[in-house]
Write a protein that holds these residues in place. Structure first.
Motif, PDB file in Angstrom:
ATOM      1  N   GLU A 116       0.833  -1.210   0.000  1.00 59.67           N
ATOM      2  CA  GLU A 116       0.000   0.000   0.000  1.00 59.67           C
ATOM      3  C   GLU A 116       0.863   1.254   0.000  1.00 59.67           C
ATOM      4  O   GLU A 116       0.595   2.213  -0.727  1.00 59.67           O
ATOM      5  CB  GLU A 116      -0.919  -0.025   1.229  1.00 59.67           C
ATOM      6  N   LYS A 119       2.632   2.509  -3.313  1.00 61.02           N
ATOM      7  CA  LYS A 119       1.865   3.145  -4.382  1.00 61.02           C
ATOM      8  C   LYS A 119       2.377   4.540  -4.705  1.00 61.02           C
ATOM      9  O   LYS A 119       2.037   5.098  -5.750  1.00 61.02           O
ATOM     10  CB  LYS A 119       0.382   3.217  -4.000  1.00 61.02           C
ATOM     11  N   ARG A 123       4.163   3.812 -11.434  1.00 61.20           N
ATOM     12  CA  ARG A 123       3.281   2.663 -11.664  1.00 61.20           C
ATOM     13  C   ARG A 123       4.081   1.398 -11.960  1.00 61.20           C
ATOM     14  O   ARG A 123       3.816   0.336 -11.396  1.00 61.20           O
ATOM     15  CB  ARG A 123       2.339   2.981 -12.829  1.00 61.20           C
ATOM     16  N   TYR A 126       5.975   0.231  -8.825  1.00 62.79           N
ATOM     17  CA  TYR A 126       5.016  -0.311  -7.854  1.00 62.79           C
ATOM     18  C   TYR A 126       4.592  -1.729  -8.227  1.00 62.79           C
ATOM     19  O   TYR A 126       4.540  -2.623  -7.368  1.00 62.79           O
ATOM     20  CB  TYR A 126       3.798   0.599  -7.770  1.00 62.79           C
TER      21      TYR A 126
END
Length: 426
Positions: A116, A119, A123, A126
């Motif tokens: 979490e 993030k 992108r 992650y």
């Protein structure tokens, strides 16, 4: 030595922590301890580190010592709600269990919290961390996070090397194994598990996978020849020509080109910039903005292509949505297919737009631009990455011969310093 203080906010704990370091006399102001992008504290030479709770109770700094790893461990313990009683507690051996008053963190819970928090990364980064951490959770036989040991990491290596790929059905390559393992180590170190031992203690040197960066140091990306670019320009419309000249004239990544607006061009200075674009959700790689000089040929092509587009418009918007889209590769693929249909021979790289970036680096380097300047223009943090983009010059070409002759030419008009005869002392 100045004092040092850094506030690190934990989204999941009730406590906040300030880490400080002091020369010992208490007369210097506090300065922040910085964190890297992987959430690791950056050491300050000669510093003494402190913790300062910020939950509204006692805020007196707690002296830890000069070991930054110990200070980081104590901070993570505060994140988990573990009481900190004395500096020696951070030096103790890893406990097999935590105090009964503190709920133990399961491996799954620790992984979900870290994913979490990841993030905030790009992108692509992650997704890589999420995949690595989830694979570790699937392979780990321990229920609680504080039970993880070196054997679990060795089991994880075996799991990665024997687990079949969902796409091919065969075991994944050493490159992927290496990347997943390092991302998992970042996760474990971030949550405090790696604080007791060095990296070599988790997995010995002989157990580490091959460093694929060294093995593939001669790896080269695909690029185009001058003839292939000329063929695409022959059959391109005004949009295709502008895109080709933009990519080969700037060396931009595909995301940087897609997010470029007309306001990024400085027509007087003849430069184009890569900037943060929050409205598009775009940020430069490694968070580094940059500005590069471009040719008059590219600027003339862009002026002709622009028309009446406003400054805040995208240079290459999606033809269907008129917004930022992953459509630039499709445009180049269409031009390649059209050129081959017209009788030209143009190969189709796996990454069509990226091949122009390689061509940009090669042509500039062969025309005399030094590699450090190229590194800055391409936005690389490491010059070894820039070297992967370069190609050797054609040693039989006339241009290469001219460069050799120029490098071996010296002016015959040597200058002489005036000779001054000193008067003899009496």
């Amino acid at each position: 030595m100045n004092l040092s203080r850094s506030a690190r906010k934990n989204r999941y704990g009730a406590l906040h922590a300030h880490r400080t370091h002091n020369a010992g006399d208490g007369k210097f102001p506090f300065v922040n301890v910085q964190f890297s992008k992987n959430h690791r504290p950056i050491p300050i030479e000669g510093a003494t580190y402190y913790l300062r709770p910020s939950n509204g109770c006692k805020r007196t700094p707690i002296r830890i010592g000069k070991d930054l790893g110990v200070a980081h461990t104590a901070l993570i313990g505060m994140d988990y709600g573990q009481p900190f009683e004395a500096p020696t507690a951070a030096h103790a051996d890893p406990p097999s269990t935590v105090p009964s008053t503190t709920p133990r963190k399961t491996v799954g819970d620790a992984a979900r919290e870290y994913i979490e928090r990841s993030k905030q990364k790009s992108r692509k980064t992650y997704l890589g961390y999420r995949a690595a951490v989830n694979l570790f959770v699937a392979s780990c036989k321990k229920n609680y996070f504080d039970e993880i040991c070196r054997d679990d990491m060795l089991d994880f290596l075996y799991y990665l090397r024997t687990r079949p790929s969902e796409e091919t059905g065969t075991p994944i390559g050493e490159s992927t194994v290496f990347n997943y393992f390092l991302k998992t180590m970042v996760f474990l170190n971030d949550r405090g598990i790696g604080k007791y031992v060095a990296r070599e203690d988790w997995v010995q040197k002989k157990d580490w996978p091959v460093n694929v960066d060294k093995r593939n140091k001669n790896k080269k990306y695909a690029t185009y020849t001058d003839q292939e670019v000329a063929a695409m320009l022959q059959i391109a419309d005004h949009i295709g020509e502008a895109l080709i000249r933009f990519l080969v004239g700037t060396g931009f990544r595909i995301g940087e080109a897609a997010a470029s607006e007309w306001m990024d061009i400085n027509w007087e200075e003849k430069t184009i910039s890569v900037r943060f674009k929050p409205k598009f959700g775009f940020k430069p790689k490694d968070y580094e903005e940059r500005t590069i000089a471009v040719s008059d040929t590219l600027l003339a092509c862009l002026r002709k292509y622009r028309g009446n587009a406003p400054d805040d418009a995208l240079i290459f918007p999606s033809p269907t949505t008129q917004t930022m889209d992953k459509h630039l590769d499709r445009i180049i693929n269409h031009l390649i297919a059209k050129a081959n249909k017209a009788g030209y021979r143009v190969k189709r790289p796996k990454k069509p737009c990226h091949a122009f970036r390689v061509l940009y680096a090669t042509r500039r380097h062969q025309c005399g631009v030094d590699i450090e300047t190229l590194r800055q223009e391409l936005g690389h943090s490491d010059i070894t990455t820039t070297q992967i983009y370069l190609r050797s010059a054609n040693t039989e070409s006339g241009r290469h011969r001219a460069r050799i002759n120029e490098a071996d030419r010296f002016s015959m008009l040597a200058t002489r310093k005036p000779f001054i005869r000193r008067a003899a002392r009496a």
